[in-house]
Design a protein around this motif. Sequence first.
Motif, PDB file in Angstrom:
ATOM      1  N   ASN A  31     -15.912  10.444   3.113  1.00 48.60           N
ATOM      2  CA  ASN A  31     -15.219   9.607   2.138  1.00 48.60           C
ATOM      3  C   ASN A  31     -14.384  10.450   1.184  1.00 48.60           C
ATOM      4  O   ASN A  31     -13.265  10.075   0.829  1.00 48.60           O
ATOM      5  N   ASP A  32     -14.904  11.608   0.770  1.00 48.07           N
ATOM      6  CA  ASP A  32     -14.163  12.493  -0.120  1.00 48.07           C
ATOM      7  C   ASP A  32     -12.878  12.980   0.551  1.00 48.07           C
ATOM      8  O   ASP A  32     -11.819  13.013  -0.079  1.00 48.07           O
ATOM      9  N   GLN A  33     -12.964  13.334   1.818  1.00 49.05           N
ATOM     10  CA  GLN A  33     -11.769  13.780   2.534  1.00 49.05           C
ATOM     11  C   GLN A  33     -10.781  12.623   2.714  1.00 49.05           C
ATOM     12  O   GLN A  33      -9.572  12.815   2.570  1.00 49.05           O
ATOM     13  N   PHE A  34     -11.293  11.455   3.031  1.00 50.93           N
ATOM     14  CA  PHE A  34     -10.418  10.284   3.164  1.00 50.93           C
ATOM     15  C   PHE A  34      -9.698  10.033   1.843  1.00 50.93           C
ATOM     16  O   PHE A  34      -8.484   9.803   1.824  1.00 50.93           O
ATOM     17  N   ASP A  35     -10.438  10.091   0.729  1.00 50.59           N
ATOM     18  CA  ASP A  35      -9.829   9.917  -0.591  1.00 50.59           C
ATOM     19  C   ASP A  35      -8.749  10.971  -0.839  1.00 50.59           C
ATOM     20  O   ASP A  35      -7.691  10.662  -1.397  1.00 50.59           O
ATOM     21  N   ALA A  36      -9.015  12.201  -0.423  1.00 53.84           N
ATOM     22  CA  ALA A  36      -8.036  13.276  -0.610  1.00 53.84           C
ATOM     23  C   ALA A  36      -6.763  13.004   0.190  1.00 53.84           C
ATOM     24  O   ALA A  36      -5.652  13.275  -0.288  1.00 53.84           O
ATOM     25  N   VAL A  37      -6.919  12.482   1.394  1.00 50.64           N
ATOM     26  CA  VAL A  37      -5.744  12.140   2.204  1.00 50.64           C
ATOM     27  C   VAL A  37      -4.952  11.040   1.520  1.00 50.64           C
ATOM     28  O   VAL A  37      -3.726  11.129   1.392  1.00 50.64           O
ATOM     29  N   VAL A  38      -5.635  10.007   1.032  1.00 48.89           N
ATOM     30  CA  VAL A  38      -4.946   8.914   0.343  1.00 48.89           C
ATOM     31  C   VAL A  38      -4.275   9.439  -0.931  1.00 48.89           C
ATOM     32  O   VAL A  38      -3.145   9.051  -1.243  1.00 48.89           O
ATOM     33  N   ASP A  39      -4.936  10.347  -1.642  1.00 48.43           N
ATOM     34  CA  ASP A  39      -4.316  10.968  -2.826  1.00 48.43           C
ATOM     35  C   ASP A  39      -3.029  11.694  -2.433  1.00 48.43           C
ATOM     36  O   ASP A  39      -2.020  11.602  -3.134  1.00 48.43           O
ATOM     37  N   GLY A  40      -3.080  12.419  -1.323  1.00 45.69           N
ATOM     38  CA  GLY A  40      -1.892  13.138  -0.845  1.00 45.69           C
ATOM     39  C   GLY A  40      -0.777  12.191  -0.442  1.00 45.69           C
ATOM     40  O   GLY A  40       0.406  12.447  -0.704  1.00 45.69           O
ATOM     41  N   ILE A  41      -1.155  11.095   0.205  1.00 50.00           N
ATOM     42  CA  ILE A  41      -0.162  10.086   0.581  1.00 50.00           C
ATOM     43  C   ILE A  41       0.461   9.491  -0.678  1.00 50.00           C
ATOM     44  O   ILE A  41       1.692   9.357  -0.770  1.00 50.00           O
ATOM     45  N   SER A  42      -0.367   9.163  -1.660  1.00 49.30           N
ATOM     46  CA  SER A  42       0.147   8.592  -2.915  1.00 49.30           C
ATOM     47  C   SER A  42       1.087   9.564  -3.618  1.00 49.30           C
ATOM     48  O   SER A  42       2.152   9.165  -4.106  1.00 49.30           O
ATOM     49  N   ALA A  43       0.711  10.839  -3.672  1.00 47.34           N
ATOM     50  CA  ALA A  43       1.569  11.850  -4.298  1.00 47.34           C
ATOM     51  C   ALA A  43       2.892  11.974  -3.550  1.00 47.34           C
ATOM     52  O   ALA A  43       3.954  12.132  -4.167  1.00 47.34           O
ATOM     53  N   THR A  44       2.829  11.890  -2.232  1.00 51.13           N
ATOM     54  CA  THR A  44       4.045  11.955  -1.417  1.00 51.13           C
ATOM     55  C   THR A  44       4.949  10.771  -1.734  1.00 51.13           C
ATOM     56  O   THR A  44       6.153  10.942  -1.942  1.00 51.13           O
ATOM     57  N   LEU A  45       4.379   9.587  -1.792  1.00 47.33           N
ATOM     58  CA  LEU A  45       5.170   8.392  -2.085  1.00 47.33           C
ATOM     59  C   LEU A  45       5.789   8.466  -3.479  1.00 47.33           C
ATOM     60  O   LEU A  45       6.961   8.116  -3.659  1.00 47.33           O
ATOM     61  N   ARG A  46       5.009   8.938  -4.460  1.00 50.78           N
ATOM     62  CA  ARG A  46       5.551   9.096  -5.824  1.00 50.78           C
ATOM     63  C   ARG A  46       6.729  10.070  -5.823  1.00 50.78           C
ATOM     64  O   ARG A  46       7.740   9.823  -6.482  1.00 50.78           O
ATOM     65  N   SER A  47       6.579  11.169  -5.089  1.00 53.73           N
ATOM     66  CA  SER A  47       7.640  12.185  -5.066  1.00 53.73           C
ATOM     67  C   SER A  47       8.923  11.654  -4.428  1.00 53.73           C
ATOM     68  O   SER A  47      10.008  12.168  -4.693  1.00 53.73           O
ATOM     69  N   GLN A  48       8.784  10.628  -3.612  1.00 57.72           N
ATOM     70  CA  GLN A  48       9.944  10.028  -2.945  1.00 57.72           C
ATOM     71  C   GLN A  48      10.431   8.762  -3.654  1.00 57.72           C
ATOM     72  O   GLN A  48      11.242   8.013  -3.110  1.00 57.72           O
ATOM     73  N   ASN A  49       9.904   8.547  -4.866  1.00 55.17           N
ATOM     74  CA  ASN A  49      10.309   7.408  -5.699  1.00 55.17           C
ATOM     75  C   ASN A  49      10.093   6.050  -5.026  1.00 55.17           C
ATOM     76  O   ASN A  49      10.892   5.129  -5.196  1.00 55.17           O
TER      77      ASN A  49
END
Length: 124
Positions: free
Chosen positions: A84-102
Amino acid sequence: AFVRNSSLLSRLGGESVVSLMIRYFYGKAFSDARIVKLFDAPDAATLESRIQQQIVFVTAVLGGGGAVDARATYAGLMALGITNDQFDAVVDGISATLRSQNVPPTVMSEVEAFCEGLRASIVR
Protein backbone atom coordinates in the motif's frame (compact mmCIF):
# COMPACT_ATOMS: atom_id res chain seq x y z
CA ALA A 1 -11.63 -2.59 -11.87
CA PHE A 2 -10.70 -2.51 -15.55
CA VAL A 3 -12.76 0.32 -17.00
CA ARG A 4 -12.17 2.19 -20.24
CA ASN A 5 -12.60 5.94 -19.78
CA SER A 6 -11.92 7.72 -23.07
CA SER A 7 -13.16 11.06 -21.80
CA LEU A 8 -10.45 11.01 -19.13
CA LEU A 9 -7.80 10.21 -21.76
CA SER A 10 -9.01 13.10 -23.90
CA ARG A 11 -9.09 15.51 -20.93
CA LEU A 12 -5.48 14.59 -20.20
CA GLY A 13 -4.60 15.64 -23.74
CA GLY A 14 -4.61 12.34 -25.61
CA GLU A 15 -2.12 9.58 -26.23
CA SER A 16 0.91 11.76 -27.03
CA VAL A 17 0.53 13.81 -23.85
CA VAL A 18 0.07 10.68 -21.75
CA SER A 19 3.26 9.28 -23.28
CA LEU A 20 5.20 12.39 -22.26
CA MET A 21 3.69 12.28 -18.77
CA ILE A 22 4.76 8.66 -18.30
CA ARG A 23 8.34 9.55 -19.21
CA TYR A 24 8.25 12.45 -16.76
CA PHE A 25 6.75 10.16 -14.10
CA TYR A 26 9.63 7.69 -14.51
CA GLY A 27 12.04 10.50 -13.59
CA LYS A 28 9.99 11.13 -10.44
CA ALA A 29 9.93 7.41 -9.61
CA PHE A 30 13.72 7.17 -9.79
CA SER A 31 14.00 9.83 -7.09
CA ASP A 32 11.56 8.12 -4.69
CA ALA A 33 13.27 5.55 -2.46
CA ARG A 34 9.92 3.85 -1.78
CA ILE A 35 9.44 2.80 -5.42
CA VAL A 36 12.72 3.15 -7.30
CA LYS A 37 13.24 -0.62 -7.26
CA LEU A 38 9.90 -1.11 -9.03
CA PHE A 39 11.02 1.00 -11.98
CA ASP A 40 14.77 0.39 -12.13
CA ALA A 41 16.14 -1.55 -15.08
CA PRO A 42 19.50 -3.21 -15.74
CA ASP A 43 20.13 -1.20 -18.93
CA ALA A 44 18.72 1.55 -21.13
CA ALA A 45 17.11 -0.84 -23.62
CA THR A 46 15.19 -2.65 -20.88
CA LEU A 47 14.13 0.65 -19.35
CA GLU A 48 12.85 1.92 -22.70
CA SER A 49 10.95 -1.32 -23.23
CA ARG A 50 9.28 -0.97 -19.83
CA ILE A 51 8.35 2.64 -20.52
CA GLN A 52 6.82 1.63 -23.86
CA GLN A 53 4.83 -1.13 -22.13
CA GLN A 54 3.53 1.40 -19.59
CA ILE A 55 2.55 3.82 -22.35
CA VAL A 56 0.57 1.10 -24.14
CA PHE A 57 -1.07 -0.09 -20.92
CA VAL A 58 -2.03 3.33 -19.56
CA THR A 59 -3.29 4.54 -22.93
CA ALA A 60 -5.41 1.41 -23.32
CA VAL A 61 -6.94 1.48 -19.83
CA LEU A 62 -7.81 5.14 -20.27
CA GLY A 63 -9.69 4.25 -23.45
CA GLY A 64 -7.11 4.82 -26.16
CA GLY A 65 -6.09 2.58 -29.00
CA GLY A 66 -4.59 -0.82 -28.54
CA ALA A 67 -5.61 -3.86 -26.63
CA VAL A 68 -4.01 -5.09 -23.44
CA ASP A 69 -4.52 -8.17 -21.34
CA ALA A 70 -5.42 -6.34 -18.15
CA ARG A 71 -5.65 -9.51 -16.07
CA ALA A 72 -2.15 -10.57 -17.09
CA THR A 73 -0.84 -7.08 -16.39
CA TYR A 74 -2.45 -6.98 -12.94
CA ALA A 75 -1.15 -10.49 -12.19
CA GLY A 76 2.35 -9.33 -13.13
CA LEU A 77 2.02 -6.30 -10.89
CA MET A 78 0.73 -8.41 -8.00
CA ALA A 79 3.74 -10.70 -8.42
CA LEU A 80 5.94 -7.70 -7.60
CA GLY A 81 4.47 -7.66 -4.09
CA ILE A 82 3.54 -3.98 -4.26
CA THR A 83 2.57 -2.65 -0.84
CA ASN A 84 0.00 0.00 0.00
CA ASP A 85 2.87 2.39 0.79
CA GLN A 86 4.40 1.78 -2.64
CA PHE A 87 1.02 2.16 -4.34
CA ASP A 88 0.56 5.48 -2.50
CA ALA A 89 4.03 6.57 -3.64
CA VAL A 90 3.15 5.79 -7.26
CA VAL A 91 -0.09 7.79 -6.97
CA ASP A 92 1.89 10.64 -5.35
CA GLY A 93 4.28 10.56 -8.31
CA ILE A 94 1.40 10.55 -10.77
CA SER A 95 -0.19 13.51 -8.96
CA ALA A 96 3.10 15.43 -8.97
CA THR A 97 3.47 14.71 -12.69
CA LEU A 98 -0.04 15.97 -13.41
CA ARG A 99 0.56 19.13 -11.34
CA SER A 100 3.80 19.80 -13.22
CA GLN A 101 1.88 19.59 -16.49
CA ASN A 102 -0.81 22.01 -15.27
CA VAL A 103 -3.59 19.42 -15.41
CA PRO A 104 -6.75 20.95 -13.93
CA PRO A 105 -7.50 19.87 -10.34
CA THR A 106 -10.80 18.26 -11.35
CA VAL A 107 -9.03 16.02 -13.87
CA MET A 108 -6.30 15.26 -11.32
CA SER A 109 -8.99 14.12 -8.89
CA GLU A 110 -10.46 11.86 -11.56
CA VAL A 111 -7.06 10.29 -12.25
CA GLU A 112 -6.45 9.75 -8.54
CA ALA A 113 -9.88 8.12 -8.17
CA PHE A 114 -9.18 5.96 -11.22
CA CYS A 115 -5.89 4.84 -9.68
CA GLU A 116 -7.58 4.12 -6.38
CA GLY A 117 -10.02 1.90 -8.23
CA LEU A 118 -7.07 -0.21 -9.37
CA ARG A 119 -5.55 -0.66 -5.89
CA ALA A 120 -7.24 -3.98 -5.13
CA SER A 121 -6.06 -5.40 -8.46
CA ILE A 122 -2.44 -4.41 -7.85
CA VAL A 123 -1.63 -4.34 -4.12
CA ARG A 124 -0.80 -7.61 -2.50
